[in-house]
Scaffold this active site. Structure first.
Site, PDB file in Angstrom:
ATOM      1  N   CYS A 130       0.689  -1.335  -0.087  1.00 33.49           N
ATOM      2  CA  CYS A 130       0.095  -0.020   0.012  1.00 33.49           C
ATOM      3  C   CYS A 130       0.724   1.287   0.085  1.00 33.49           C
ATOM      4  CB  CYS A 130      -0.947  -0.036   1.162  1.00 33.49           C
ATOM      5  SG  CYS A 130      -2.034  -1.481   1.294  1.00 33.49           S
ATOM      6  N   HIS A 266      -3.206   7.263   2.086  1.00 36.51           N
ATOM      7  CA  HIS A 266      -3.578   6.004   1.350  1.00 36.51           C
ATOM      8  C   HIS A 266      -5.065   5.662   2.284  1.00 36.51           C
ATOM      9  CE1 HIS A 266      -4.149   1.757   0.860  1.00 36.51           C
ATOM     10  NE2 HIS A 266      -3.600   1.396   2.223  1.00 36.51           N
ATOM     11  N   ASN A 296     -10.127  -0.125  -0.541  1.00 37.21           N
ATOM     12  CA  ASN A 296      -8.549   0.016  -0.280  1.00 37.21           C
ATOM     13  C   ASN A 296      -8.061  -0.674  -1.503  1.00 37.21           C
ATOM     14  OD1 ASN A 296      -5.964  -0.534   0.219  1.00 37.21           O
ATOM     15  ND2 ASN A 296      -6.147  -1.153   2.358  1.00 37.21           N
TER      16      ASN A 296
END
Length: 339
Positions: A130, A266, A296
């Site tokens: 990520c 993020h 996500n």
């Protein structure tokens, strides 16, 4: 001992003119299939309310059968090039941040290079889960400062739906697919924190925490594996480390949270994003939030949010933007950029 960060900050704000990696274009692509929370209710003991309350996620996009990470990345790349008013042939290098490559090798980046018709320059992937896009931006910044490339396409692209355990309600409802891209170009700045472009980066990793977020497959198992996560532990590390890396990057150029116009974090979980903004002393009115629509998307989440924010007219020239991310490894970091 003198403070190294402060020294770097003083140098950056007082030295002679220097090359900056300036953002020239942004773009993104999302697969057509939209998956609302309600779609999971038929197969899992979960609900729309349960997912929203714990993550802020309302829907996400899943790639179609046969649609690859390289496909998503190429579409996002074309959108960013169009936004920058450039042709693919004007790009010197291409970096793709991804944890879901189509093949073990070659890299997704070389596949995108071929799709765009590029026969010169160089292309490579970065894998920091990520945090991948932040790591890719730091590498692109270094390449531009070194004079190795003048224009670089930086892409975050993922097909996380391919590595999810759809019997695990704690993880499969959190992730989605998509891609975002930016074009960075070398420009000479004054060497102060008022310059446009990337002003500072801050990168970290700590392999001792690899077991709290990982995929249980690879060459050691002979399978692609599925994602495994200890959500509570990830949350704890994220809030602590994201605010710290943002403050560190800002400090390198003599800036503070008070100077920040926008945080583009993020997009993992709305509670993590809110807690991090609070730690930085910033309100949610200064945060680009897209997790509710995308879930996500790992390395794609920051460039996706950048592109969406730009399309909404959120950013104006001179705005100070902080990007921050944490992912498996653990790996985390931030980028300070002036729009």
């Amino acid at each position: 001992m003198p403070d190294a960060g402060a020294a770097i900050g003083r140098q950056t704000t007082s030295e002679a003119r220097q090359i900056r990696a300036v953002l020239k274009g942004v773009g993104h692509y999302l697969p057509n299939r939209v998956v609302p929370n309600s779609e999971f209710e038929a197969s899992l003991e979960t609900s729309d309310e349960w997912i929203r309350s714990r993550s802020g996620i309302e829907r996400r996009h899943f790639a179609a059968e046969g649609q690859t990470t390289a496909d998503l990345a190429s579409r996002a790349a074309r959108a960013a090039l169009a936004d920058a008013g450039l042709e693919a042939a004007e790009i010197d290098a291409l970096i793709v941040a991804t944890s879901t490559p189509d093949l073990t090798f070659p890299s997704v980046a070389t596949m995108v290079q071929a799709e765009l018709g590029l026969t010169t320059g160089f292309a490579f992937d970065i894998q920091a889960v990520c945090a991948g896009f932040v790591f890719a931006m730091a590498n692109a910044d270094a390449l531009i400062r070194a004079g190795t490339a003048r224009r670089i396409l930086v892409i975050g692209a993922e097909t996380f739906s391919r590595i999810l355990d759809f019997e695990d309600r704690a993880t499969c409802v959190l992730f989605g697919d998509g891609a975002g891209a930016v074009v960075l170009e070398a420009e000479e700045g004054e060497g102060t924190s008022a310059d446009r472009g990337i002003l500072a980066t801050d990168l970290h990793s700590d392999g001792r925490h690899r077991d709290i977020l990982y995929v249980n497959g690879g060459t050691s198992t002979g399978t692609s594996g599925v994602l495994k996560m200890q959500g509570r532990e990830v949350f704890r590390h994220a809030v602590e480390k994201l605010a710290a890396t943002a403050h560190s990057a800002l400090g390198k150029v003599g800036l503070t949270s008070a100077d920040v116009a926008w945080i583009v974090p993020h997009q993992a979980n709305s509670r993590i994003i809110e807690a991090t903004a609070k730690k930085m002393g910033l309100g949610m009115d200064r945060v680009i939030l897209t997790v509710q629509d995308h879930g996500n998307t790992s390395a794609a989440s920051i460039p996706l949010a950048l592109s969406v924010g730009a399309s909404q007219g959120r950013f104006k020239s001179g705005d100070l933007v902080v990007m921050e991310a944490i992912g498996g490894g653990l790996a985390w970091g931030s980028v300070v950029l002036r729009w």
